[in-house]
Scaffold this active site. Structure first.
Site, PDB file in Angstrom:
ATOM      1  N   GLU A 139       1.929   3.779   3.031  1.00 28.58           N
ATOM      2  CA  GLU A 139       2.474   3.193   4.279  1.00 28.58           C
ATOM      3  C   GLU A 139       3.850   3.281   4.170  1.00 28.58           C
ATOM      4  O   GLU A 139       4.582   2.274   4.067  1.00 28.58           O
ATOM      5  CB  GLU A 139       1.953   1.615   4.634  1.00 28.58           C
ATOM      6  N   HIS A 197       0.646  -1.149  -0.163  1.00 27.41           N
ATOM      7  CA  HIS A 197       0.040   0.063  -0.049  1.00 27.41           C
ATOM      8  C   HIS A 197       0.755   1.383   0.079  1.00 27.41           C
ATOM      9  O   HIS A 197       1.769   1.317   0.886  1.00 27.41           O
ATOM     10  CB  HIS A 197      -0.978   0.072   1.183  1.00 27.41           C
ATOM     11  N   ALA A 198       0.604   2.154  -1.112  1.00 25.21           N
ATOM     12  CA  ALA A 198       1.683   3.203  -1.305  1.00 25.21           C
ATOM     13  C   ALA A 198       1.826   4.131  -0.090  1.00 25.21           C
ATOM     14  O   ALA A 198       3.029   4.336   0.332  1.00 25.21           O
ATOM     15  CB  ALA A 198       1.117   3.914  -2.482  1.00 25.21           C
ATOM     16  N   HIS A 255       2.970  -3.580   6.653  1.00 22.54           N
ATOM     17  CA  HIS A 255       1.942  -2.499   6.500  1.00 22.54           C
ATOM     18  C   HIS A 255       1.911  -1.622   7.585  1.00 22.54           C
ATOM     19  O   HIS A 255       2.886  -1.591   8.478  1.00 22.54           O
ATOM     20  CB  HIS A 255       0.453  -3.326   6.420  1.00 22.54           C
ATOM     21  N   ALA A 256       1.031  -0.547   7.513  1.00 24.97           N
ATOM     22  CA  ALA A 256       0.972   0.305   8.410  1.00 24.97           C
ATOM     23  C   ALA A 256      -0.799   0.511   8.632  1.00 24.97           C
ATOM     24  O   ALA A 256      -1.167   0.825   7.342  1.00 24.97           O
ATOM     25  CB  ALA A 256       1.756   1.425   8.757  1.00 24.97           C
ATOM     26  N   TYR A 257      -1.248   1.245   9.547  1.00 24.96           N
ATOM     27  CA  TYR A 257      -0.805   1.306  10.990  1.00 24.96           C
ATOM     28  C   TYR A 257      -1.633   0.545  11.951  1.00 24.96           C
ATOM     29  O   TYR A 257      -3.028   0.499  11.571  1.00 24.96           O
ATOM     30  CB  TYR A 257      -0.825   2.614  11.217  1.00 24.96           C
ATOM     31  N   ARG A 264      -3.283   4.814  -1.994  1.00 27.32           N
ATOM     32  CA  ARG A 264      -3.111   3.380  -1.351  1.00 27.32           C
ATOM     33  C   ARG A 264      -2.858   2.372  -2.590  1.00 27.32           C
ATOM     34  O   ARG A 264      -1.995   1.387  -2.355  1.00 27.32           O
ATOM     35  CB  ARG A 264      -4.503   2.841  -0.704  1.00 27.32           C
ATOM     36  N   GLU A 285       1.491  -5.030  11.037  1.00 20.23           N
ATOM     37  CA  GLU A 285       1.078  -3.699  10.855  1.00 20.23           C
ATOM     38  C   GLU A 285       1.826  -2.676  11.821  1.00 20.23           C
ATOM     39  O   GLU A 285       1.766  -2.962  13.052  1.00 20.23           O
ATOM     40  CB  GLU A 285      -0.519  -3.513  11.429  1.00 20.23           C
TER      41      GLU A 285
HETATM   42 ZN    ZN Z   1      -1.418  -1.854   3.905  1.00 22.11          ZN
END
Ligand code: ZN
Length: 447
Positions: free
Chosen positions: A200, A197-198, A324-326, A255, A398
């Site tokens: 993050e 996902h962009a 990933h985040a968050y 994203r 995450e």
């Molecule tokens: Zn993500």
């Protein structure tokens, strides 16, 4: 045993000319992103009843809202922590609505433009003296990250090899670093990807940090030496290269990928596009949604390239790690259903140990468990796909935080976040090198 990229690809062998004149894409303007986030807010709401949840969904569709968490409005129900980024023009209408409906809210970020400019050094002239003094405590553009990869490929060929597994929708190379002591003997491997996902950004920062730590401590740290001697790490610092680039140049909160689907909305959620219960619960068929699953499974060239690579090497890749985040969580399968995986005992104990190790660094607490019950049911995820393809340890991190900064985790938190995550990853990896007694027992009882 054949490993990819044994003969160095011509693209990776030499430092591209652009790397010799590293400069940052931003800033051309006095305000980042043309000041487009001035006055925008990030608001947290936790509906106390299904009526409140319903009201929120209704207003969500009326106003231009960018959902930060959860990833889809369909997940919002009683008790769901819901963080929304709302445009300046719409924020008054939303706040009035919330007050009238007596729905409690908390403003997490009062001015997104300010938060964005305060938390990082994008707006200042960052001098890059040389790649050997690469700064791991700032966020890097895609161009910088790729130059860094080329540099390592040229200077640390004892432990690193770089190759490309394909091209993105917009034609960018999908680079992988293969990290580990070269060996003719069979070696198991660990796959790591960051930046599906962009927006993050802490993900790619961690992938880079991991490589740095590995190279720095290979000689001094027996655990790291053991890991790199016995395993290969395939590391993809930026999975969604087009989206990441776009999040630097146009929309910090983008994203998805950047593919065109014949609609006015672009991009597919690269974590809903995998061939595992594709486009079932938790994924959207609507191209404008952030969880759009795409026109068909593996429609995204980035997903296609990685799945092809993992399929080809599934016999020796023993762990799949995705960053990933968050949320501060460590997740494992299943994501698409509420069910227990066959090797639950081993995976759960690995997660427990990893989270304990992570907390020992700065006291930061992570929750862990199956993605479906910890977050929500989501189909077509890389986590489930990796597991179903035969990779026994599949985890999604995450990373920090829990919403105070959200996607705008300041650069000063890169170091502590990466340090603690590093320990968790080392822990999972060391777990791989030991035999899991629970797994052994399960195999024994089965035979
Ligand atoms: Zn993500």
């Amino acid at each position: 045993m054949k490993f990819p990229g044994k003969s160095r690809s011509s693209t990776a062998a030499f430092l591209p000319v652009c790397c010799l004149f590293l400069k940052i894409l931003q800033p051309g303007h006095s305000r980042l992103y043309n000041n487009r986030y001035a006055g925008d807010k990030v608001i947290r709401l936790t509906p106390k009843s299904e009526e409140e949840a319903y009201a929120l969904k209704k207003i969500y569709h009326q106003l231009k809202v960018d959902l930060w968490q959860p990833s889809s409005i369909s997940y919002v129900s009683e008790g769901t922590i819901t963080d929304i980024h709302i445009h300046q023009n719409a924020s008054r209408a939303l706040l009035t609505f919330l007050q009238e409906a007596n729905i409690q809210y908390k403003i997490l970020i009062g001015d997104l433009q300010e938060a964005l400019e305060n938390g990082n050094s994008l707006g200042t002239q960052r001098r890059r003296r040389s790649l050997s003094k690469y700064n791991y405590e700032v966020y890097h553009s895609l161009e910088e990250i790729q130059c860094w990869m080329h540099h390592l490929n040229n200077t640390r060929s004892d432990l690193i090899q770089m190759f490309s597994i394909g091209r993105s929708y917009e034609g960018r190379a999908l680079f992988i670093l293969k990290l580990g002591r070269k060996s003719q003997a069979y070696k198991r491997a660990v796959w790591m990807d960051c930046g599906i996902h962009a927006r993050e950004w802490i993900g790619p920062a961690f992938c880079q940090w991991f490589v740095r730590e590995a190279l720095l401590t290979y000689r001094s740290d027996p655990a790291m030496r053991k890991m790199l001697n016995h395993l290969y790490f395939y590391i993809m610092p930026v999975f969604n290269v087009d989206g990441y680039h776009f999040s630097w140049t146009h929309d910090r909160f983008w994203r998805k990928t950047r593919s065109r689907n014949g609609f006015h909305c672009r991009g597919v959620d690269a974590n809903r596009n995998w061939k595992v219960k594709w486009c079932g619960e938790g994924a959207s068929l609507h191209p404008c949604d952030d969880t759009y699953c795409g026109p068909f499974p593996e429609s995204e060239p980035e997903v296609k390239a990685v799945s092809k690579f993992l399929r080809k090497h599934r016999n020796h890749i023993k762990a799949y790690l995705s960053f990933h985040a968050y949320a501060q969580m460590l997740l494992y399968p299943y994501s698409y259903k509420y069910a227990t995986i066959p090797n639950f005992g081993c995976v759960e104990s690995a997660a427990h140990e990893a989270v304990k190790a992570l907390q020992s660094v700065h006291g930061v607490q992570y929750k862990y468990g199956p993605a479906s019950s910890m977050l929500y049911v989501s189909s077509g995820s890389s986590l489930d796909w990796a597991y179903k393809t035969g990779i026994p340890y599949a985890f999604a991190f995450e990373l920090r935080d829990t919403g105070h900064f959200g996607f705008l985790l300041p650069e000063m938190l890169i170091r502590p976040t990466c340090m603690e995550t590093m320990l968790a990853v080392k822990n999972i990896t060391m777990h791989l090198l030991k035999k899991c007694p629970k797994e052994r027992r399960r195999v024994n009882s089965a035979t």
